[in-house]
Enzyme design. Structure first.
Site, short mmCIF file in Angstrom:
data_model
loop_
_atom_site.label_atom_id
_atom_site.label_comp_id
_atom_site.label_asym_id
_atom_site.label_seq_id
_atom_site.Cartn_x
_atom_site.Cartn_y
_atom_site.Cartn_z
N LYS A 36 0.85 -1.18 0.00
CA LYS A 36 0.00 0.00 0.00
C LYS A 36 0.89 1.24 0.00
O LYS A 36 1.77 1.38 0.85
CB LYS A 36 -0.93 0.02 1.22
CG LYS A 36 -1.98 1.10 1.11
CD LYS A 36 -3.00 1.05 2.20
CE LYS A 36 -4.15 2.01 1.87
NZ LYS A 36 -3.70 3.33 1.43
N ASP A 38 1.62 5.34 0.09
CA ASP A 38 1.12 6.51 0.80
C ASP A 38 1.13 7.71 -0.13
O ASP A 38 2.03 8.55 -0.10
CB ASP A 38 2.01 6.77 2.03
CG ASP A 38 1.32 7.67 3.04
OD1 ASP A 38 0.14 7.98 2.84
OD2 ASP A 38 1.97 8.05 4.02
N GLU A 181 3.07 1.62 4.37
CA GLU A 181 1.82 1.80 5.10
C GLU A 181 1.10 0.49 5.40
O GLU A 181 0.32 0.40 6.35
CB GLU A 181 0.92 2.72 4.29
CG GLU A 181 -0.30 3.22 5.02
CD GLU A 181 -1.13 4.17 4.16
OE1 GLU A 181 -2.20 4.57 4.62
OE2 GLU A 181 -0.71 4.48 3.04
#
Length: 329
Positions: A36, A38, A181
């Protein structure tokens, strides 16, 4: 690029993930995993060597990131719609949302050109919706990822991100070890459903993040005297009402507080549908609920408040009406 030369918006909105946990170990082989990133979500339409970029809100943002218009060679003559994340990388090559804040609110001109040269963004691509006019929305995720790798959408300021079949726990641990993240888990057989927040995609973060609507503020004290001390924020409930979710007093830079002071539009009554705690309402200043931000927080309390929220920044890429609870209280 002149607006009349931009490709048409590719889809109403990107497909979204629900917040949750990793799939059970027994189901792990049926899922793919991505890191993931950011940054801010964007859909890219490439036609005849021209690029159009749209934020998750549907806002056209091509002019904010002119460095991305230098397309990879594989896309120069392509006709494709791609899904990805615009990120600003720190000196270690990790996405830094704080660095991206300086770019998100600029719309063109000398400032954008200067920032693009000094701290260029990167477009991380993780899905393909059409290629050479062939629609891929109904194809399974694993097929779309294979087609994306065949396309070779990498070069200049573009990167095709890695993904992994199974091994979710290891990918999640690797994301933590590398200061990322978290991960997004996607069912291998999931189609792409534009504008839908679907359980076939799960975002599993190391820290909980939540979009919030700013509905007011409390005056600062000490070093913040005369300005904003904390923000009063809310989320929409299942009936579409804006309900109070807590006040945020940490995580601000001085520049962020100055910016917020100029953006808050006063109103006489609270915009929240529920009662505000007396100790908060006593010195509150209410604001029109048209600013969206993001906070990191520990957990929800039993009465629907965020514990230990910290401000991360404004999110102009998100619509006010889309702000709902992402983590179950």
């Amino acid at each position: 690029m002149r607006p009349d030369l931009l490709p048409e918006p590719p889809v109403p909105a990107p497909m979204l993930a629900v917040a949750g946990e990793l799939p059970p170990r027994r189901e792990d082989g049926g899922w793919g995993y991505e890191f993931k990133w950011d940054g801010v979500r964007a859909l890219a339409a490439v036609r005849d060597g021209r690029l159009g970029l749209w934020a998750r809100s549907g806002t056209e943002v091509t002019g904010r990131y002119p460095e991305l218009s230098r397309l990879p060679a594989a896309l120069a003559g392509a006709d494709a719609v791609l899904d990805g994340e615009v990120v600003a990388l720190d000196r270690l090559g990790r996405p830094d949302f704080g660095l991206l804040q300086n770019r998100m609110h600029r719309t063109g001109g000398a400032d954008v050109a200067r920032l693009a040269a000094a701290a260029p963004v990167t477009f991380l691509v993780f899905d393909v919706l059409t290629v050479r006019s062939e629609p891929l929305l109904e194809e399974p995720y694993e097929v779309r990822r294979e087609r994306l790798e065949e396309l070779g959408a990498a070069g200049q300021r573009w990167v095709t991100t890695p993904w992994f079949r199974g091994g979710g726990a290891d990918v999640h641990a690797a994301s933590r070890d590398n200061g990322l993240e978290g991960v997004v888990a996607k069912r291998l057989d999931s189609p792409y459903r534009p504008g839908v927040r679907a359980p076939e995609w799960r975002k599993v973060k190391h820290v909980r993040m939540q979009g919030v609507v700013v509905g007011g503020w409390r005056p600062g004290k000490g070093r913040r005297a005369g300005g904003v001390g904390s923000l009063l924020v809310g989320v929409h409930d299942d009936d579409g009402r804006l309900v109070y979710a807590g006040h945020v007093g940490t995580g601000f830079t001085d520049a962020a507080l100055r910016e917020l002071s100029g953006l808050l539009r006063p109103r006489r009554t609270p915009p929240f549908a529920d009662a505000i705690p007396r100790e908060v309402a006593r010195d509150a200043r209410w604001a029109e609920p048209d600013l969206v931000g993001e906070v990191a927080f520990a957990a929800w309390t039993a009465d629907g408040r965020m514990r230990h929220p910290a401000w991360r920044g404004l999110r102009e890429d998100l619509d006010v009406d889309d702000v709902v609870v992402e983590w179950s209280p």
